[in-house]
Design a protein around this motif. Structure first.
Motif, PDB file in Angstrom:
ATOM      1  N   GLN A 198       0.841  -1.190   0.000  1.00 49.35           N
ATOM      2  CA  GLN A 198       0.000   0.000   0.000  1.00 49.35           C
ATOM      3  C   GLN A 198       0.881   1.247   0.000  1.00 49.35           C
ATOM      4  O   GLN A 198       1.897   1.285   0.698  1.00 49.35           O
ATOM      5  CB  GLN A 198      -0.906   0.020   1.224  1.00 49.35           C
ATOM      6  N   PHE A 199       0.482   2.252  -0.753  1.00 44.25           N
ATOM      7  CA  PHE A 199       1.241   3.493  -0.856  1.00 44.25           C
ATOM      8  C   PHE A 199       0.424   4.663  -0.328  1.00 44.25           C
ATOM      9  O   PHE A 199      -0.771   4.770  -0.590  1.00 44.25           O
ATOM     10  CB  PHE A 199       1.633   3.776  -2.312  1.00 44.25           C
ATOM     11  N   ARG A 200       1.097   5.531   0.406  1.00 48.19           N
ATOM     12  CA  ARG A 200       0.532   6.809   0.824  1.00 48.19           C
ATOM     13  C   ARG A 200       1.549   7.895   0.454  1.00 48.19           C
ATOM     14  O   ARG A 200       2.758   7.691   0.579  1.00 48.19           O
ATOM     15  CB  ARG A 200       0.277   6.859   2.337  1.00 48.19           C
ATOM     16  N   ARG A 201       1.044   9.056   0.009  1.00 45.93           N
ATOM     17  CA  ARG A 201       1.931  10.143  -0.411  1.00 45.93           C
ATOM     18  C   ARG A 201       1.552  11.436   0.289  1.00 45.93           C
ATOM     19  O   ARG A 201       0.357  11.713   0.499  1.00 45.93           O
ATOM     20  CB  ARG A 201       1.868  10.323  -1.931  1.00 45.93           C
ATOM     21  N   TYR A 202       2.578  12.229   0.611  1.00 41.82           N
ATOM     22  CA  TYR A 202       2.391  13.476   1.353  1.00 41.82           C
ATOM     23  C   TYR A 202       3.266  14.552   0.708  1.00 41.82           C
ATOM     24  O   TYR A 202       4.489  14.387   0.619  1.00 41.82           O
ATOM     25  CB  TYR A 202       2.798  13.290   2.823  1.00 41.82           C
ATOM     26  N   GLU A 203       2.646  15.636   0.258  1.00 42.03           N
ATOM     27  CA  GLU A 203       3.393  16.727  -0.367  1.00 42.03           C
ATOM     28  C   GLU A 203       3.496  17.905   0.597  1.00 42.03           C
ATOM     29  O   GLU A 203       2.534  18.225   1.298  1.00 42.03           O
ATOM     30  CB  GLU A 203       2.715  17.162  -1.667  1.00 42.03           C
ATOM     31  N   TRP A 204       4.670  18.534   0.596  1.00 38.51           N
ATOM     32  CA  TRP A 204       4.895  19.653   1.505  1.00 38.51           C
ATOM     33  C   TRP A 204       6.062  20.483   1.003  1.00 38.51           C
ATOM     34  O   TRP A 204       6.795  20.038   0.111  1.00 38.51           O
ATOM     35  CB  TRP A 204       5.156  19.152   2.936  1.00 38.51           C
ATOM     36  N   GLU A 205       6.212  21.691   1.556  1.00 37.58           N
ATOM     37  CA  GLU A 205       7.260  22.597   1.101  1.00 37.58           C
ATOM     38  C   GLU A 205       8.067  23.128   2.278  1.00 37.58           C
ATOM     39  O   GLU A 205       7.564  23.191   3.411  1.00 37.58           O
ATOM     40  CB  GLU A 205       6.651  23.771   0.324  1.00 37.58           C
ATOM     41  N   HIS A 206       9.314  23.491   1.967  1.00 38.64           N
ATOM     42  CA  HIS A 206      10.184  24.100   2.969  1.00 38.64           C
ATOM     43  C   HIS A 206      10.977  25.217   2.300  1.00 38.64           C
ATOM     44  O   HIS A 206      11.478  25.048   1.196  1.00 38.64           O
ATOM     45  CB  HIS A 206      11.139  23.072   3.568  1.00 38.64           C
ATOM     46  N   THR A 207      11.074  26.362   2.994  1.00 41.15           N
ATOM     47  CA  THR A 207      11.805  27.515   2.462  1.00 41.15           C
ATOM     48  C   THR A 207      13.185  27.599   3.100  1.00 41.15           C
ATOM     49  O   THR A 207      13.328  27.420   4.319  1.00 41.15           O
ATOM     50  CB  THR A 207      11.010  28.810   2.710  1.00 41.15           C
ATOM     51  N   TYR A 208      14.181  27.877   2.255  1.00 40.55           N
ATOM     52  CA  TYR A 208      15.577  27.914   2.689  1.00 40.55           C
ATOM     53  C   TYR A 208      16.202  29.266   2.348  1.00 40.55           C
ATOM     54  O   TYR A 208      15.966  29.809   1.260  1.00 40.55           O
ATOM     55  CB  TYR A 208      16.396  26.835   1.971  1.00 40.55           C
ATOM     56  N   SER A 209      17.026  29.771   3.261  1.00 40.67           N
ATOM     57  CA  SER A 209      17.934  30.858   2.907  1.00 40.67           C
ATOM     58  C   SER A 209      19.061  30.275   2.050  1.00 40.67           C
ATOM     59  O   SER A 209      19.200  29.049   1.916  1.00 40.67           O
ATOM     60  CB  SER A 209      18.527  31.496   4.161  1.00 40.67           C
ATOM     61  N   THR A 210      19.873  31.163   1.486  1.00 39.56           N
ATOM     62  CA  THR A 210      20.986  30.689   0.647  1.00 39.56           C
ATOM     63  C   THR A 210      21.871  29.726   1.415  1.00 39.56           C
ATOM     64  O   THR A 210      22.175  28.619   0.940  1.00 39.56           O
ATOM     65  CB  THR A 210      21.819  31.881   0.147  1.00 39.56           C
ATOM     66  N   GLN A 211      22.318  30.117   2.617  1.00 45.15           N
ATOM     67  CA  GLN A 211      23.231  29.260   3.379  1.00 45.15           C
ATOM     68  C   GLN A 211      22.549  27.968   3.821  1.00 45.15           C
ATOM     69  O   GLN A 211      23.166  26.899   3.820  1.00 45.15           O
ATOM     70  CB  GLN A 211      23.774  29.998   4.603  1.00 45.15           C
TER      71      GLN A 211
END
Length: 278
Positions: A198-211
């Protein structure tokens, strides 16, 4: 990936365990809720984790009261995982390759591998995971994918940096939508040791500074294994692009995939079929 490449690259993560622990994102809380239901996880459930790293997936399970044995290749990664798990007496972190670690006689309720299963010898990993489970126990494999989304123009433009400094980069490479990332249960199905995957999928985002983004890249095996001159050129090119073109911040979109399968009864073999959540 050849066996030599796998053996070489999987050791790179422990070269800077502190950076890995600081920069690598964890996993969605919703995923652990689903895993608890799919695997029947409850307090005192016996869990074997393969390749725990610094404990990103171990800690949420320890907080649910699971009794965990976590096997980790890198002594430095294991040391940090022990620090995170110090409050949980039912958790043990063992330094060993999974291939060489002797299985205990009692089977586990759950065998989990979070973004690590592909580093284990493919001739061993699925069959040994099945051997580690009690009848009806669950194998859970978590994978992480970088997908289209977030600051999309940056991820198109940055390919010029990769093509310039990494000759193995395919020209014109672009990120896929999550719907185009295939599910693959072939290895588990072919073992005939498990029921339907069985497969479950989760989409999400993360913001990064340059460093922050440069630090993240330095936790990836492919970037760490680059020749020093090429690595510096690549990272400088990427940092300059973020600073000058994107105001010093970019957002990356992730897709976390959870694949679970129940172990067949001892001496039995299943004819699995794959199922996928809508």
């Amino acid at each position: 990936m050849t066996e030599t490449d796998r053996e070489k690259l999987r050791t790179t993560f422990g070269e800077d365990a502190e950076r890995y622990d600081r920069c690598r994102p964890g996993y969605p809380a919703e995923m652990f809720d689903d895993l608890a239901i799919l695997a029947g996880i409850a307090p005192q459930s016996r869990v074997l984790e393969i390749g725990c790293g610094t404990g990103q997936a171990t800690l949420p399970l320890a907080q649910r009261g699971c009794a965990i044995v976590a096997v980790e290749l890198s002594p430095d990664m294991a040391a940090i995982a022990r620090q995170h798990l110090a409050a949980f007496s039912g958790t043990q972190v063992v330094v060993s390759t999974f291939e060489d670690w002797p299985l205990p006689a009692a089977g586990f309720d759950l065998v989990l591998s979070a973004t690590a299963f592909h580093w284990i010898d493919p001739q061993i990993r699925t069959s040994k995971a099945a051997d580690a489970l009690r009848s009806g126990g669950t194998l859970a494999v978590i994978s992480t994918h970088h997908i289209a989304g977030g600051t999309e123009p940056f991820f198109a433009e940055v390919q010029e940096c990769y093509e310039r400094f990494d000759p193995t980069t395919p020209p014109g490479l672009r990120l896929q939508a999550s719907t185009n990332v295939p599910t693959d249960s072939t290895e588990i199905d072919d073992s005939r040791r498990f029921g339907p995957v069985q497969f479950r999928r989760y989409e999400w985002e993360h913001t990064y500074s340059t460093q922050e983004y440069i630090d993240l890249l330095l936790t990836y095996s492919g970037h760490r294994a680059m020749p020093p001159t090429s690595q510096r050129g690549l990272l400088n090119c990427i940092a300059n692009l973020i600073d000058t073109g994107y105001g010093g911040r970019i957002t990356k979109r992730y897709m976390t995939q959870l694949a679970t399968a129940r172990r067949a009864g001892r001496g039995n073999r299943c004819l699995p079929r794959r199922t996928e959540a809508p």
